[in-house]
Design an enzyme around this catalytic site. Structure first.
Site, PDB file in Angstrom:
ATOM      1  N   SER A   1       0.847  -1.198   0.000  1.00  0.00           N
ATOM      2  CA  SER A   1       0.000   0.000   0.000  1.00  0.00           C
ATOM      3  C   SER A   1       0.878   1.241   0.000  1.00  0.00           C
ATOM      4  O   SER A   1       1.618   1.504   0.949  1.00  0.00           O
ATOM      5  CB  SER A   1      -0.903   0.006   1.237  1.00  0.00           C
TER       6      SER A   1
ATOM      7  N   HIS B   1      -1.179  -1.217  -4.380  1.00  0.00           N
ATOM      8  CA  HIS B   1      -2.439  -0.778  -3.761  1.00  0.00           C
ATOM      9  C   HIS B   1      -2.417   0.735  -3.537  1.00  0.00           C
ATOM     10  O   HIS B   1      -1.510   1.258  -2.889  1.00  0.00           O
ATOM     11  CB  HIS B   1      -2.606  -1.521  -2.438  1.00  0.00           C
TER      12      HIS B   1
ATOM     13  N   ASP C   1      -4.569   3.851  -2.054  1.00  0.00           N
ATOM     14  CA  ASP C   1      -5.676   4.196  -1.160  1.00  0.00           C
ATOM     15  C   ASP C   1      -6.141   5.619  -1.392  1.00  0.00           C
ATOM     16  O   ASP C   1      -5.444   6.573  -1.054  1.00  0.00           O
ATOM     17  CB  ASP C   1      -5.221   4.065   0.298  1.00  0.00           C
TER      18      ASP C   1
ATOM     19  N   MET D   1      -8.623   8.520  -0.341  1.00  0.00           N
ATOM     20  CA  MET D   1      -9.480   8.938   0.787  1.00  0.00           C
ATOM     21  C   MET D   1      -9.958  10.363   0.551  1.00  0.00           C
ATOM     22  O   MET D   1      -9.167  11.216   0.136  1.00  0.00           O
ATOM     23  CB  MET D   1      -8.682   8.905   2.085  1.00  0.00           C
TER      24      MET D   1
ATOM     25  N   HIS E   1      -8.238   1.475  -4.206  1.00  0.00           N
ATOM     26  CA  HIS E   1      -9.208   1.298  -3.119  1.00  0.00           C
ATOM     27  C   HIS E   1      -9.845   2.654  -2.844  1.00  0.00           C
ATOM     28  O   HIS E   1      -9.196   3.551  -2.308  1.00  0.00           O
ATOM     29  CB  HIS E   1      -8.446   0.753  -1.903  1.00  0.00           C
TER      30      HIS E   1
ATOM     31  N   MET F   1     -11.931   4.929  -0.835  1.00  0.00           N
ATOM     32  CA  MET F   1     -12.608   5.197   0.444  1.00  0.00           C
ATOM     33  C   MET F   1     -13.253   6.575   0.323  1.00  0.00           C
ATOM     34  O   MET F   1     -12.812   7.554   0.931  1.00  0.00           O
ATOM     35  CB  MET F   1     -11.591   5.132   1.582  1.00  0.00           C
TER      36      MET F   1
ATOM     37  N   MET G   1     -12.048  -5.674   4.896  1.00  0.00           N
ATOM     38  CA  MET G   1     -11.246  -4.758   5.705  1.00  0.00           C
ATOM     39  C   MET G   1     -11.008  -5.399   7.076  1.00  0.00           C
ATOM     40  O   MET G   1     -11.951  -5.791   7.766  1.00  0.00           O
ATOM     41  CB  MET G   1     -11.966  -3.416   5.895  1.00  0.00           C
TER      42      MET G   1
ATOM     43  N   ASP H   1      -7.183  -6.310   3.929  1.00  0.00           N
ATOM     44  CA  ASP H   1      -6.494  -5.014   4.010  1.00  0.00           C
ATOM     45  C   ASP H   1      -6.570  -4.466   5.432  1.00  0.00           C
ATOM     46  O   ASP H   1      -7.670  -4.248   5.951  1.00  0.00           O
ATOM     47  CB  ASP H   1      -7.170  -4.049   3.020  1.00  0.00           C
TER      48      ASP H   1
HETATM   49  C1  DX5 Z   1      -6.488   1.630   5.469  1.00  0.00           C
HETATM   50  C2  DX5 Z   1      -6.022   1.409   4.062  1.00  0.00           C
HETATM   51  C3  DX5 Z   1      -4.944   0.409   3.988  1.00  0.00           C
HETATM   52  C4  DX5 Z   1      -3.667   0.813   4.688  1.00  0.00           C
HETATM   53  C5  DX5 Z   1      -3.033  -0.451   5.186  1.00  0.00           C
HETATM   54  O1  DX5 Z   1      -7.616   2.401   5.474  1.00  0.00           O
HETATM   55  O2  DX5 Z   1      -7.079   0.927   3.260  1.00  0.00           O
HETATM   56  O3  DX5 Z   1      -4.674  -0.008   2.652  1.00  0.00           O
HETATM   57  O4  DX5 Z   1      -2.762   1.516   3.875  1.00  0.00           O
HETATM   58  O5  DX5 Z   1      -1.971  -0.122   5.993  1.00  0.00           O
HETATM   59  P1  DX5 Z   1      -1.345  -1.167   7.025  1.00  0.00           P
HETATM   60  O6  DX5 Z   1      -0.917  -2.359   6.265  1.00  0.00           O
HETATM   61  O7  DX5 Z   1      -0.217  -0.389   7.605  1.00  0.00           O
HETATM   62  O8  DX5 Z   1      -2.418  -1.498   8.040  1.00  0.00           O
HETATM   63 ZN    ZN Z   2      -6.560   0.014   1.274  1.00  0.00          ZN
END
Ligand code: DX5
Ligand code: ZN
Length: 221
Positions: free
Chosen positions: A8, A33, A35, A37, A66, A68, A137, A175
């Site tokens: 990630s 990956h 993320d 947000m 991903h 969010m 998750m 994840d």
């Molecule tokens: C959390 C993200 C993850 C995050 C995982 O909301 O969706 O992808 O980056 O990080 P670790 O592996 O450090 O928990």
């Molecule tokens: Zn993620």
């Protein structure tokens, strides 16, 4: 079963994003990956199409995005244009899940659905045949570096059963809090795709850590 490791980028050093992504490729990462947000679905803001585009340019691996975000459909076109291979949306932010998944596929992208820890698996039963990815998750989304939620293991087991029953070959991705301590349990429960942020980027040797995590997923319990 195939094992896929998906570093990630949220946990990477943004001052050297290009070499961090190259390191993931060199370490044998399968998916990258990303993320996204929006400060609404989750409190934090992260990044968007610019980083997807950077991942696409620096990596030959699957770019796994991903989302969010609320109203994820507002970003589909942009993110596909930027080079996303997989778009995974949260069911909690997708009241018109069938339409949203169909739209992702129409754009030529793989479609995934993510479920928060408290969201029951039953919400995807009717659309399981549309899924390329089911993302469980194992932390509440929004931040990297959180502790793995133990009851996710049981949910992964039930998710594997649901996919198998439906004859689905969707990836079963997990994840949040994936590390040397947690990955094997998730693998044995039936997950095949593992997102890892801090476990990789904070490791003494990040590149080797990708292989170390993979090696913990063995056929024998
Ligand atoms: C959390 C993200 C993850 C995050 C995982 O909301 O969706 O992808 O980056 O990080 P670790 O592996 O450090 O928990
Ligand atoms: Zn993620």
């Amino acid at each position: 079963m195939t094992v896929r490791i998906a570093p990630s980028l949220l946990a990477s050093d943004f001052t050297k994003l290009g070499s961090e992504i190259a390191m993931c490729d060199a370490g044998g990462a399968d998916w990258i990956h990303v993320d996204v947000m929006d400060g609404r679905f989750v409190p934090a803001l992260s990044f968007g199409s610019k980083v997807i585009e950077a991942a696409r340019r620096c990596s030959s691996r699957v770019v796994d995005v991903h989302l969010m975000v609320v109203e994820p459909e507002r970003y589909f076109d942009d993110f596909v244009k930027a080079g996303a291979d997989v778009l995974t949306i949260h069911v909690e932010a997708a009241p018109h899940l069938d339409r949203q998944l169909m739209r992702i596929k129409e754009l030529g992208c793989k479609a995934g659905v993510a479920l928060n820890p408290a969201t029951p698996l039953a919400v995807i039963e009717e659309v399981v045949h549309l899924l390329d990815v089911l993302l469980i998750m194992s932390v509440n989304p929004g931040f990297g570096g959180q502790q793995f939620i133990e009851y996710s293991v049981d949910k992964i087991e039930r998710a594997r059963f649901l996919l198998d029953q439906a004859g689905s070959d969707a990836a079963l991705e997990v994840d949040g809090g994936i590390s040397r301590d947690t990955i094997a349990r998730c693998w044995h429960a039936g997950a095949d795709t593992f997102v890892a942020g801090n476990a990789i980027f904070s490791a003494a040797q990040p590149q080797a850590e990708i292989g170390a995590l993979r090696a913990l997923c063995t056929e024998v319990a």
